[in-house]
Design an enzyme around this catalytic site. Structure first.
Site, PDB file in Angstrom:
ATOM      1  N   ASN A 155       0.805  -1.234   0.000  1.00 20.22           N
ATOM      2  CA  ASN A 155       0.000   0.000   0.000  1.00 20.22           C
ATOM      3  C   ASN A 155       0.834   1.278   0.000  1.00 20.22           C
ATOM      4  O   ASN A 155       0.478   2.279  -0.634  1.00 20.22           O
ATOM      5  CB  ASN A 155      -0.985  -0.003   1.177  1.00 20.22           C
ATOM      6  N   GLY A 231       1.965  -5.603   7.463  1.00 22.82           N
ATOM      7  CA  GLY A 231       1.022  -6.272   6.568  1.00 22.82           C
ATOM      8  C   GLY A 231      -0.182  -6.779   7.330  1.00 22.82           C
ATOM      9  O   GLY A 231      -0.535  -6.261   8.397  1.00 22.82           O
ATOM     10  N   SER A 232      -0.791  -7.821   6.813  1.00 20.70           N
ATOM     11  CA  SER A 232      -2.046  -8.314   7.380  1.00 20.70           C
ATOM     12  C   SER A 232      -1.817  -9.083   8.682  1.00 20.70           C
ATOM     13  O   SER A 232      -0.740  -9.653   8.914  1.00 20.70           O
ATOM     14  CB  SER A 232      -2.750  -9.233   6.373  1.00 20.70           C
ATOM     15  N   THR A 235      -1.026 -12.849   8.010  1.00 18.71           N
ATOM     16  CA  THR A 235       0.377 -13.109   7.678  1.00 18.71           C
ATOM     17  C   THR A 235       1.257 -12.938   8.908  1.00 18.71           C
ATOM     18  O   THR A 235       2.216 -13.697   9.110  1.00 18.71           O
ATOM     19  CB  THR A 235       0.852 -12.173   6.554  1.00 18.71           C
ATOM     20  N   GLU A 253       3.635  -4.819  12.501  1.00 17.90           N
ATOM     21  CA  GLU A 253       2.617  -3.764  12.383  1.00 17.90           C
ATOM     22  C   GLU A 253       1.538  -4.314  11.470  1.00 17.90           C
ATOM     23  O   GLU A 253       1.748  -4.471  10.272  1.00 17.90           O
ATOM     24  CB  GLU A 253       3.246  -2.479  11.825  1.00 17.90           C
ATOM     25  N   CYS A 287      -3.407   1.348   6.629  1.00 20.19           N
ATOM     26  CA  CYS A 287      -3.812   0.671   7.863  1.00 20.19           C
ATOM     27  C   CYS A 287      -4.415   1.638   8.867  1.00 20.19           C
ATOM     28  O   CYS A 287      -5.149   1.225   9.772  1.00 20.19           O
ATOM     29  CB  CYS A 287      -2.619  -0.050   8.477  1.00 20.19           C
ATOM     30  N   GLU A 468       7.508   1.254  16.587  1.00 15.43           N
ATOM     31  CA  GLU A 468       8.529   1.831  15.726  1.00 15.43           C
ATOM     32  C   GLU A 468       8.599   3.328  15.980  1.00 15.43           C
ATOM     33  O   GLU A 468       7.613   3.938  16.368  1.00 15.43           O
ATOM     34  CB  GLU A 468       8.204   1.551  14.251  1.00 15.43           C
TER      35      GLU A 468
END
Length: 487
Positions: A155, A231-232, A235, A253, A287, A468
């Site tokens: 994204n 990501g998701s 995952t 994240e 996100c 982060e």
């Protein structure tokens, strides 16, 4: 695509040189639905080569002073900035985002990521204590972890890849990065600049390909002690399972289902345009985007009317058109998934106020095969609906009514995710009170997406593990060691 033009063929970047792959994947231009480039379909062999390169480069790179590493990282930022327009054009074409968003957000932030960490790491401090009665002093040092495995999503491709590479290398680690196979071009372009910036071979290695092959090989490699992934949630769960036997350091994240809470004393002149943007920026493929809007009953009707009017003014069309607000979604499959959520909402009895299933989408003939859809607003929907519980990750937002502060806090927290939230109110006590009780990692009040990179970024619950930011990234990409001196 003009059949006379061959699709660009990307190559992995290992040990300071581009390396061809045995097989390749098609990557599509989302705005026209045609192949844009060929991406390496990497696997264990390519990851193993990258690990060896990163291992060999680690002693020399970790021995460099932070000041020397900073000069190299800063130089890379300068080189990307010199070619900002080419990077923006490539990011827009590869991902489907508008050229304006790519210019002003993606590439600009990628440049800033390198500049920020090239400086911030220089100013971190360590701890020391004294035990005079024992004639001892204690102090800590921080040392690089080793090889960092960095996996970034489709994204915000270069934006989020550099958010990981910059602190990792500044802390003295070598890296193996794997961008999404759907948006690999700007990472490949960046690799062309690494040697000129001064990076020794093997410090930054970039492997392209599917997460199920290249990503899995990286995550499960015993000589890669650290994984940073964006990501998701699904995952992320898989990464936890695959890395568990090796006790790796993880920063994950993951997804979000972010609420906007709009109280009756909100300034709607500021709130409505900001909430439209927080719902539909980058096609809703962020996100941090707002996907649940809770509006207090006394202003609900006015908000609905004004919000829908504002949404309908957003233009959907070619990403290369500077007047476009909403570009193309990432893929045909993702477009179908997003549209299916709207269909489910209709089957549940929800009301579509504008967008998909309500209004007609008019596109230029060249864009007819692209993956476009109108920004869509759903109302009269239950909290237990999949549209209120699942991360849709598209230009869809749901609006519902609430009565009391206590009620809306409970409902806002009533999902498995906990990444971000926005609160709109002119009552200072209320915004502090509500912000503390929301179960998420970030809360914006009377604004959205204003970030200070010094401060922690990350989510709670199913939205991830770790944080982060300046201090947090420094601590993640280093190991702490306590040294005791008897005197």
């Amino acid at each position: 695509m003009d059949s006379s033009k061959a699709a660009p063929v990307l190559e992995n970047y290992i040990d300071g040189r581009f390396v061809p792959c045995a097989s390749y994947l098609d990557s599509y231009d989302p705005s026209i639905g045609e192949v844009y480039c060929k991406v390496p379909d990497s696997g264990k062999e390519e990851v193993e080569a990258a690990v060896k390169a990163a291992q060999n480069a680690f002693p020399g790179w970790s021995a460099k002073s932070p000041q020397d590493r900073s000069k190299i990282v800063s130089k890379l930022a300068d080189l990307i900035e010199e070619d900002l327009e080419s990077f923006a054009q490539a990011e827009s074409k590869d991902q489907g985002k508008t050229i304006t968003f790519a210019r002003t957000v993606d590439i600009s932030r990628a440049i800033y990521n390198f500049r920020f960490f090239s400086s911030s790491i220089l100013h971190q401090t360590t701890e020391s204590t004294q035990m005079d009665h024992m004639d001892c002093m204690h102090y800590t040092v921080r040392t690089p972890v080793g090889i960092a495995g960095l996996i970034s999503p489709w994204n915000l491709p270069l934006y989020l890849l550099t958010w990981k590479i910059a602190p990792a290398v500044m802390c003295g680690n070598t890296v193996i990065a794997k961008p999404s196979e759907m948006t690999s071009v700007t990472a490949w372009m960046m690799c062309k600049l690494l040697d000129k910036a001064g990076f020794p071979p093997g410090v930054v290695n970039v492997i392209f390909g599917h997460g199920s092959k290249a990503g899995d090989a990286l995550v499960s490699h015993p000589k890669v002690p650290l994984i940073s992934f964006t990501g998701s949630t699904l995952t992320g769960q898989r990464i936890i399972e695959r890395s568990a036997p090796f006790c790796k350091k993880l920063s994950l994240e993951l997804g979000g289902k972010n609420p906007a809470i709009i109280f009756e004393d909100a300034n709607l002149d500021e709130c409505i345009p900001a909430t439209v943007r927080s719902s539909f920026a980058n096609q809703g493929e962020i996100c941090l985007c707002t996907s649940r809007i809770f509006v207090q009953r006394t202003i609900y009707s006015e908000f609905l009317k004004r919000f829908v009017e504002a949404v309908k003014k957003w233009k959907v069309g070619s990403p290369s058109d500077p007047t476009t607000d909403v570009g193309a979604l990432i893929s045909k499959e993702h477009l179908a998934k997003v549209k299916n959520y709207i269909k489910k909402a209709q089957e549940e009895g929800a009301r579509i106020l504008c967008g998909e299933g309500k209004d007609l989408l008019f596109l230029h003939p060249r864009d007819q095969n692209g993956y476009f859809m109108l920004p869509t607003v759903i109302a009269d929907i239950e909290d237990n609906s999949c549209c209120m519980q699942d991360e849709i990750f598209g230009p869809v937002t749901c609006i519902t009514v609430f009565d009391t502060e206590e009620e809306v806090i409970t409902r806002a927290n009533g999902v498995k995710y906990g990444l971000a939230a926005t609160v709109w109110s002119s009552n200072v006590r209320r915004v502090h009170r509500v912000a503390k009780r929301l179960q998420c990692g970030l809360v914006w009040t009377n604004c959205w997406l204003i970030r200070d990179l010094n401060l922690p970024f990350g989510g709670t619950k199913a939205s991830g593990i770790g944080r982060e930011g300046a201090k947090d990234s420094y601590e993640f990409f280093t190991e702490s060691k306590t040294i005791t001196i008897k005197h």
